[in-house]
Design a protein around this motif. Structure first.
Motif, PDB file in Angstrom:
ATOM      1  N   MET A  62       0.840  -1.189   0.000  1.00 38.06           N
ATOM      2  CA  MET A  62       0.000   0.000   0.000  1.00 38.06           C
ATOM      3  C   MET A  62       0.878   1.242   0.000  1.00 38.06           C
ATOM      4  SD  MET A  62      -3.265  -0.486   0.047  1.00 38.06           S
ATOM      5  CE  MET A  62      -4.371  -1.828   0.296  1.00 38.06           C
ATOM      6  N   SER A  63       0.404   2.251  -0.658  1.00 38.00           N
ATOM      7  CA  SER A  63       1.117   3.519  -0.728  1.00 38.00           C
ATOM      8  C   SER A  63       0.618   4.460   0.355  1.00 38.00           C
ATOM      9  CB  SER A  63       0.918   4.156  -2.103  1.00 38.00           C
ATOM     10  OG  SER A  63       1.561   3.387  -3.093  1.00 38.00           O
ATOM     11  N   THR A  64       1.369   5.531   0.552  1.00 35.24           N
ATOM     12  CA  THR A  64       1.010   6.566   1.520  1.00 35.24           C
ATOM     13  C   THR A  64       0.866   7.886   0.784  1.00 35.24           C
ATOM     14  OG1 THR A  64       2.263   5.425   3.231  1.00 35.24           O
ATOM     15  CG2 THR A  64       1.723   7.722   3.638  1.00 35.24           C
ATOM     16  N   LEU A  65      -0.181   8.643   1.129  1.00 29.19           N
ATOM     17  CA  LEU A  65      -0.435   9.948   0.532  1.00 29.19           C
ATOM     18  C   LEU A  65      -0.113  11.041   1.537  1.00 29.19           C
ATOM     19  CD1 LEU A  65      -1.684  11.593  -1.856  1.00 29.19           C
ATOM     20  CD2 LEU A  65      -3.879  11.375  -0.669  1.00 29.19           C
ATOM     21  N   LEU A  66       0.580  12.071   1.071  1.00 24.25           N
ATOM     22  CA  LEU A  66       0.829  13.278   1.857  1.00 24.25           C
ATOM     23  C   LEU A  66       0.471  14.451   0.963  1.00 24.25           C
ATOM     24  CD1 LEU A  66       1.958  14.695   4.398  1.00 24.25           C
ATOM     25  CD2 LEU A  66       4.171  14.711   3.238  1.00 24.25           C
ATOM     26  N   ILE A  67      -0.303  15.386   1.496  1.00 22.07           N
ATOM     27  CA  ILE A  67      -0.766  16.532   0.719  1.00 22.07           C
ATOM     28  C   ILE A  67      -0.309  17.810   1.410  1.00 22.07           C
ATOM     29  CG2 ILE A  67      -2.775  17.738  -0.210  1.00 22.07           C
ATOM     30  CD1 ILE A  67      -4.312  15.044   0.088  1.00 22.07           C
ATOM     31  N   SER A  68       0.192  18.746   0.621  1.00 23.36           N
ATOM     32  CA  SER A  68       0.525  20.061   1.154  1.00 23.36           C
ATOM     33  C   SER A  68       0.066  21.103   0.150  1.00 23.36           C
ATOM     34  CB  SER A  68       2.029  20.181   1.431  1.00 23.36           C
ATOM     35  OG  SER A  68       2.759  20.124   0.231  1.00 23.36           O
ATOM     36  N   ALA A  69       0.093  22.355   0.584  1.00 20.36           N
ATOM     37  CA  ALA A  69      -0.316  23.440  -0.302  1.00 20.36           C
ATOM     38  C   ALA A  69       0.744  24.526  -0.281  1.00 20.36           C
ATOM     39  CB  ALA A  69      -1.657  24.016   0.136  1.00 20.36           C
ATOM     40  N   CYS A  70       1.031  25.062  -1.451  1.00 18.60           N
ATOM     41  CA  CYS A  70       1.909  26.216  -1.561  1.00 18.60           C
ATOM     42  C   CYS A  70       1.034  27.443  -1.294  1.00 18.60           C
ATOM     43  CB  CYS A  70       2.516  26.283  -2.958  1.00 18.60           C
ATOM     44  SG  CYS A  70       3.608  27.703  -3.151  1.00 18.60           S
ATOM     45  N   PRO A  71       1.481  28.354  -0.434  1.00 18.89           N
ATOM     46  CA  PRO A  71       0.630  29.476  -0.044  1.00 18.89           C
ATOM     47  C   PRO A  71       0.471  30.569  -1.094  1.00 18.89           C
ATOM     48  CG  PRO A  71       2.770  29.657   1.004  1.00 18.89           C
ATOM     49  CD  PRO A  71       2.751  28.337   0.280  1.00 18.89           C
ATOM     50  N   GLY A  72       1.158  30.470  -2.209  1.00 21.91           N
ATOM     51  CA  GLY A  72       1.068  31.509  -3.230  1.00 21.91           C
ATOM     52  C   GLY A  72       2.135  32.565  -3.014  1.00 21.91           C
ATOM     53  N   PRO A  73       1.904  33.787  -3.532  1.00 18.43           N
ATOM     54  CA  PRO A  73       2.921  34.844  -3.439  1.00 18.43           C
ATOM     55  C   PRO A  73       3.303  35.116  -1.984  1.00 18.43           C
ATOM     56  CG  PRO A  73       1.190  35.464  -4.955  1.00 18.43           C
ATOM     57  CD  PRO A  73       0.747  34.194  -4.290  1.00 18.43           C
ATOM     58  N   PRO A  74       4.553  35.373  -1.709  1.00 18.39           N
ATOM     59  CA  PRO A  74       5.693  35.521  -2.621  1.00 18.39           C
ATOM     60  C   PRO A  74       6.420  34.203  -2.900  1.00 18.39           C
ATOM     61  CG  PRO A  74       6.416  36.118  -0.434  1.00 18.39           C
ATOM     62  CD  PRO A  74       4.942  35.740  -0.331  1.00 18.39           C
ATOM     63  N   VAL A  75       5.966  33.100  -2.322  1.00 15.89           N
ATOM     64  CA  VAL A  75       6.645  31.815  -2.501  1.00 15.89           C
ATOM     65  C   VAL A  75       6.520  31.325  -3.940  1.00 15.89           C
ATOM     66  CG1 VAL A  75       6.720  29.405  -1.737  1.00 15.89           C
ATOM     67  CG2 VAL A  75       6.317  31.228  -0.076  1.00 15.89           C
ATOM     68  N   CYS A  76       5.344  31.429  -4.523  1.00 21.34           N
ATOM     69  CA  CYS A  76       5.121  31.015  -5.910  1.00 21.34           C
ATOM     70  C   CYS A  76       3.991  31.855  -6.485  1.00 21.34           C
ATOM     71  CB  CYS A  76       4.823  29.517  -5.989  1.00 21.34           C
ATOM     72  SG  CYS A  76       3.441  29.021  -4.971  1.00 21.34           S
ATOM     73  N   ALA A  77       3.672  31.629  -7.748  1.00 23.62           N
ATOM     74  CA  ALA A  77       2.718  32.490  -8.452  1.00 23.62           C
ATOM     75  C   ALA A  77       1.293  32.406  -7.912  1.00 23.62           C
ATOM     76  CB  ALA A  77       2.727  32.161  -9.940  1.00 23.62           C
ATOM     77  N   ALA A  78       0.861  31.216  -7.473  1.00 25.58           N
ATOM     78  CA  ALA A  78      -0.521  31.058  -7.012  1.00 25.58           C
ATOM     79  C   ALA A  78      -0.604  29.906  -6.011  1.00 25.58           C
ATOM     80  CB  ALA A  78      -1.429  30.762  -8.205  1.00 25.58           C
ATOM     81  N   VAL A  79      -1.666  29.898  -5.237  1.00 26.22           N
ATOM     82  CA  VAL A  79      -1.904  28.800  -4.300  1.00 26.22           C
ATOM     83  C   VAL A  79      -2.161  27.537  -5.109  1.00 26.22           C
ATOM     84  CG1 VAL A  79      -3.437  27.914  -2.505  1.00 26.22           C
ATOM     85  CG2 VAL A  79      -2.876  30.347  -2.565  1.00 26.22           C
ATOM     86  N   HIS A  80      -1.470  26.451  -4.762  1.00 20.22           N
ATOM     87  CA  HIS A  80      -1.690  25.185  -5.454  1.00 20.22           C
ATOM     88  C   HIS A  80      -1.359  24.020  -4.523  1.00 20.22           C
ATOM     89  CE1 HIS A  80       2.555  26.072  -6.380  1.00 20.22           C
ATOM     90  NE2 HIS A  80       2.725  24.767  -6.324  1.00 20.22           N
ATOM     91  N   THR A  81      -1.805  22.844  -4.920  1.00 18.58           N
ATOM     92  CA  THR A  81      -1.672  21.630  -4.113  1.00 18.58           C
ATOM     93  C   THR A  81      -0.473  20.806  -4.564  1.00 18.58           C
ATOM     94  OG1 THR A  81      -4.080  21.587  -3.917  1.00 18.58           O
ATOM     95  CG2 THR A  81      -2.922  19.576  -3.340  1.00 18.58           C
ATOM     96  N   HIS A  82       0.240  20.245  -3.581  1.00 18.10           N
ATOM     97  CA  HIS A  82       1.291  19.260  -3.843  1.00 18.10           C
ATOM     98  C   HIS A  82       0.774  17.908  -3.367  1.00 18.10           C
ATOM     99  CE1 HIS A  82       4.613  21.981  -4.831  1.00 18.10           C
ATOM    100  NE2 HIS A  82       4.134  22.781  -3.893  1.00 18.10           N
ATOM    101  N   LEU A  83       0.929  16.885  -4.178  1.00 19.32           N
ATOM    102  CA  LEU A  83       0.512  15.529  -3.829  1.00 19.32           C
ATOM    103  C   LEU A  83       1.732  14.622  -3.829  1.00 19.32           C
ATOM    104  CD1 LEU A  83      -2.567  15.483  -6.199  1.00 19.32           C
ATOM    105  CD2 LEU A  83      -2.655  15.647  -3.715  1.00 19.32           C
ATOM    106  N   PHE A  84       2.063  14.071  -2.673  1.00 21.81           N
ATOM    107  CA  PHE A  84       3.217  13.186  -2.538  1.00 21.81           C
ATOM    108  C   PHE A  84       2.722  11.759  -2.329  1.00 21.81           C
ATOM    109  CE2 PHE A  84       4.625  17.357  -1.231  1.00 21.81           C
ATOM    110  CZ  PHE A  84       5.843  17.497  -1.873  1.00 21.81           C
ATOM    111  N   VAL A  85       3.149  10.872  -3.194  1.00 25.71           N
ATOM    112  CA  VAL A  85       2.812   9.449  -3.080  1.00 25.71           C
ATOM    113  C   VAL A  85       4.104   8.726  -2.734  1.00 25.71           C
ATOM    114  CG1 VAL A  85       1.962   7.415  -4.293  1.00 25.71           C
ATOM    115  CG2 VAL A  85       0.907   9.652  -4.715  1.00 25.71           C
ATOM    116  N   ASP A  86       4.113   8.094  -1.581  1.00 25.69           N
ATOM    117  CA  ASP A  86       5.314   7.399  -1.097  1.00 25.69           C
ATOM    118  C   ASP A  86       6.529   8.325  -1.102  1.00 25.69           C
ATOM    119  OD1 ASP A  86       3.815   5.073  -0.735  1.00 25.69           O
ATOM    120  OD2 ASP A  86       4.188   4.416  -2.784  1.00 25.69           O
ATOM    121  N   GLY A  87       6.301   9.588  -0.731  1.00 22.84           N
ATOM    122  CA  GLY A  87       7.380  10.559  -0.635  1.00 22.84           C
ATOM    123  C   GLY A  87       7.788  11.220  -1.937  1.00 22.84           C
TER     124      GLY A  87
END
Length: 133
Positions: A1-26
Motif C-alpha cells: 500500500m502507498s502513503t499519501l501526503l498533501i501540502s499546499a503552496c501558499p502563493g505569493p511571494p513563494v510562488c505564483a498562485a496557491v496550489h496543491t502538492h501531492l506526494f505518493v510514497d514521498g
C-alpha cells in the motif's frame, strides 16, 4: 500500500498562485508526471465530498494544469475509485523511486481520508487572515 501526503503552496511571494502538492510514497506526483504543471487549488481538490473523495464508480479527476501554455497535455488526470477499504488511483505514468513507471497506486482508506481532511483543514488556515478566526 502507498502513503499519501498533501501540502499546499501558499502563493505569493513563494510562488505564483496557491496550489496543491501531492506526494505518493514521498515522491511529488505532479512534478514527476510533468514538471510544467502545478496542482490545482486546495479548495477545489480537497473540499469535503470533492474530487479526491473516492466512490465505488471510477471517475476521472483533474489534479494539475499547465503553468504556462506549451505543446502537450493540458493537465494531469487520474482515475480514482474505491475498492472495499482501498482507494485506487490509476491511469498514472510517472517514474517511481526505482526509475520504473508507476501506473497505479493503492491507499488504505483510513489513511487516505485522514490525509485529505487534514490537508483541507491546513489549507483553510492559509486562506483565513490571522485575526479572522
Amino acid at each position: 500500500m502507498s502513503t499519501l501526503l498533501i501540502s499546499a503552496c501558499p502563493g505569493p511571494p513563494v510562488c505564483a498562485a496557491v496550489h496543491t502538492h501531492l506526494f505518493v510514497d514521498g515522491l511529488d506526483l505532479i512534478a514527476r508526471s510533468d514538471a510544467g504543471m502545478a496542482g490545482l487549488q486546495p479548495g477545489r481538490l480537497l473540499r469535503p465530498g470533492g474530487p479526491l473523495y473516492p466512490a465505488d464508480m471510477p471517475r476521472a479527476v483533474d489534479l494539475a494544469a499547465q503553468v504556462r501554455p506549451e505543446p502537450g497535455p493540458r493537465g494531469l488526470t487520474v482515475t480514482i475509485r474505491l475498492r472495499g477499504k482501498t482507494v485506487v488511483w490509476s491511469d498514472l505514468m510517472y517514474p517511481g523511486g526505482d526509475g520504473r513507471p508507476v501506473e497505479e497506486v493503492r491507499f488504505h482508506l483510513e489513511q487516505y481520508l485522514g490525509e485529505v481532511e487534514r490537508a483541507y483543514t491546513a489549507a483553510l488556515a492559509l486562506t483565513v487572515p490571522a485575526g479572522g478566526r
